[in-house]
Design an enzyme around this catalytic site. Structure first.
Site, PDB file in Angstrom:
ATOM      1  N   ASP A 108      45.362  26.673  32.333  1.00  0.00           N
ATOM      2  CA  ASP A 108      46.511  26.395  31.233  1.00  0.00           C
ATOM      3  C   ASP A 108      47.588  27.334  31.920  1.00  0.00           C
ATOM      4  OD1 ASP A 108      48.054  26.961  28.963  1.00  0.00           O
ATOM      5  OD2 ASP A 108      46.473  26.216  27.728  1.00  0.00           O
ATOM      6  N   THR A 129      42.969  12.372  25.371  1.00  0.00           N
ATOM      7  CA  THR A 129      43.268  12.216  23.960  1.00  0.00           C
ATOM      8  C   THR A 129      44.526  12.949  23.424  1.00  0.00           C
ATOM      9  OG1 THR A 129      41.822  14.105  23.577  1.00  0.00           O
ATOM     10  CG2 THR A 129      40.852  12.023  23.657  1.00  0.00           C
ATOM     11  N   ALA A 130      45.557  13.098  24.258  1.00  0.00           N
ATOM     12  CA  ALA A 130      46.576  13.785  24.116  1.00  0.00           C
ATOM     13  C   ALA A 130      47.888  13.276  23.826  1.00  0.00           C
ATOM     14  CB  ALA A 130      47.036  15.178  25.134  1.00  0.00           C
ATOM     15  N   ARG A 131      48.524  12.723  24.729  1.00  0.00           N
ATOM     16  CA  ARG A 131      49.993  12.104  24.777  1.00  0.00           C
ATOM     17  C   ARG A 131      49.844  10.869  25.816  1.00  0.00           C
ATOM     18  NH1 ARG A 131      49.778  13.767  20.347  1.00  0.00           N
ATOM     19  NH2 ARG A 131      51.580  14.879  19.154  1.00  0.00           N
ATOM     20  N   ASP A 150      42.519   7.180  24.752  1.00  0.00           N
ATOM     21  CA  ASP A 150      42.783   7.051  23.321  1.00  0.00           C
ATOM     22  C   ASP A 150      44.264   6.956  23.023  1.00  0.00           C
ATOM     23  OD1 ASP A 150      42.372   7.297  20.429  1.00  0.00           O
ATOM     24  OD2 ASP A 150      43.289   9.213  20.422  1.00  0.00           O
ATOM     25  N   GLU A 202      52.816   3.118  23.440  1.00  0.00           N
ATOM     26  CA  GLU A 202      52.694   3.663  22.074  1.00  0.00           C
ATOM     27  C   GLU A 202      53.997   3.815  21.612  1.00  0.00           C
ATOM     28  OE1 GLU A 202      49.764   6.432  20.243  1.00  0.00           O
ATOM     29  OE2 GLU A 202      49.429   6.804  22.337  1.00  0.00           O
ATOM     30  N   HIS A 237      44.699   5.554  19.491  1.00  0.00           N
ATOM     31  CA  HIS A 237      45.274   7.050  19.069  1.00  0.00           C
ATOM     32  C   HIS A 237      44.791   7.294  17.505  1.00  0.00           C
ATOM     33  CE1 HIS A 237      48.929  10.003  19.603  1.00  0.00           C
ATOM     34  NE2 HIS A 237      47.989  10.541  18.997  1.00  0.00           N
ATOM     35  N   ILE A 238      43.405   7.133  17.798  1.00  0.00           N
ATOM     36  CA  ILE A 238      42.349   7.870  16.554  1.00  0.00           C
ATOM     37  C   ILE A 238      41.563   8.944  16.712  1.00  0.00           C
ATOM     38  CG2 ILE A 238      42.615   5.438  15.330  1.00  0.00           C
ATOM     39  CD1 ILE A 238      39.715   5.064  16.761  1.00  0.00           C
TER      40      ILE A 238
END
Length: 310
Positions: free
Chosen positions: A169, A226-228, A252, A257, A285-286
């Site tokens: 991070d 699963t973020a953006r 995801d 999008e 995106h679920i």
């Protein structure tokens, strides 16, 4: 206190605001222009990602005291303007961290065990055992990029699988815990068999995973996002899938999008290549969209707002 709700959020938000004596109005389908025309009448605004809350919008919101966003991402809100003008911005990433973590685990298990392909084949009467022999998570090194609420929840879910979890991070340090070991990005690229993204959308994270990133990874790897959607350059991903530099992808979220996450902005050749690949598992995106998460997102958000304004 008058609050305008412009997205479909859990009824809990309006219920608790009303019990507090606040007035709640709804504009769930009205256009951005229609909302702007009345926003000066409101003290609070609750939304997800349907419209952009930029300087032009906020200049009209003369009485706005807070913005509440059930969820994590704030890329559609001009945070600098809000800070300059004492508009408090609340979010609730705690609410769907468990849902996102479980979804990410489910997607990678589905991919490693060829469940998408095998399910389709069996439904067609095709019985292929050797061709669908899978791989175990146990013994793999999983690299998490972004060790906030989502990244840590994912690491927690992996604890029982016998995997080595490492995390990077850019803005957090000294976070090594029982679930993950903190390392540099260079070390992560060297060690990871699976890379999972848990980053917010910003200028520096758009196309975070691109040809350059992929080529500097030491080993072929699986990718989870699963973020953006815009964090991954889809063309570069597909090229890497073709060469074997990326072994498979769980997505995801997609580049195509809409900003509201409610639909895809059309289709193109790149998307068709993605759909055709049996090395890819897709969902709309679920990841953070469970029934439980919808309630928890609202619950955390309202509690945070009440701490300041109730």
């Amino acid at each position: 206190m008058k609050v305008l709700i412009i997205d479909n959020v859990h009824p809990l938000v309006a219920e608790r605001f009303s019990k507090q004596g606040w007035q709640c109005d709804f504009m769930l389908k009205e256009s951005r222009e229609e909302i702007i025309s009345v926003i000066q009448n409101y003290d609070g605004l609750v939304l997800r990602s349907r419209i952009k809350i930029d300087e032009d919008f906020l200049n009209k919101a003369k009485n706005l005291k807070f913005i509440g966003r059930p969820g994590a991402g704030l890329e559609n809100i001009d945070l600098e303007y809000c800070e300059r003008n004492d508009i408090q911005v609340f979010r609730s990433p705690e609410g769907n961290r468990d849902a996102v973590a479980e979804h990410a685990v489910g997607m990678i298990l589905m991919l490693l065990n060829n469940l998408k392909r095998a399910d389709h084949e069996v439904r067609q009467g095709v019985w292929k055992r050797e061709e669908n022999r899978g791989y175990e998570l146990m013994g793999k090194t999983i690299g998490i990029i972004g060790y906030g609420f989502m990244g840590k929840a994912f690491a927690q879910r992996l604890k029982g699988f016998g995997v080595n979890v490492i995390a990077h991070d850019k803005y957090e340090h000294n976070f090594t815990d029982e679930f993950a070991r903190e390392i540099t990005l260079e070390e992560l690229k060297k060690e990871a068999d699976i890379i999972s993204l848990h980053l917010p959308q910003s200028e520096e994270t758009i196309h975070y995973i691109d040809r350059s990133f992929i080529e500097t990874c030491a080993k072929p790897f699986y990718l989870i996002n699963t973020a953006r959607g815009k964090s991954v350059n889809t063309t570069d991903l597909l090229d890497a899938l073709d060469t074997g530099k990326i072994l498979g992808a769980c997505l995801d979220v997609l580049e195509l999008e809409s900003s509201s996450f409610e639909k895809m902005e059309g289709s193109n050749e790149v998307f068709q290549r993605l759909v055709a690949s049996d090395k890819v598992v897709l969902s709309p995106h679920i990841a953070g969209w469970t029934h439980e998460a919808k309630y928890k997102l609202a619950d955390f958000l309202v509690k945070k707002i009440f701490k300041v304004f109730a």
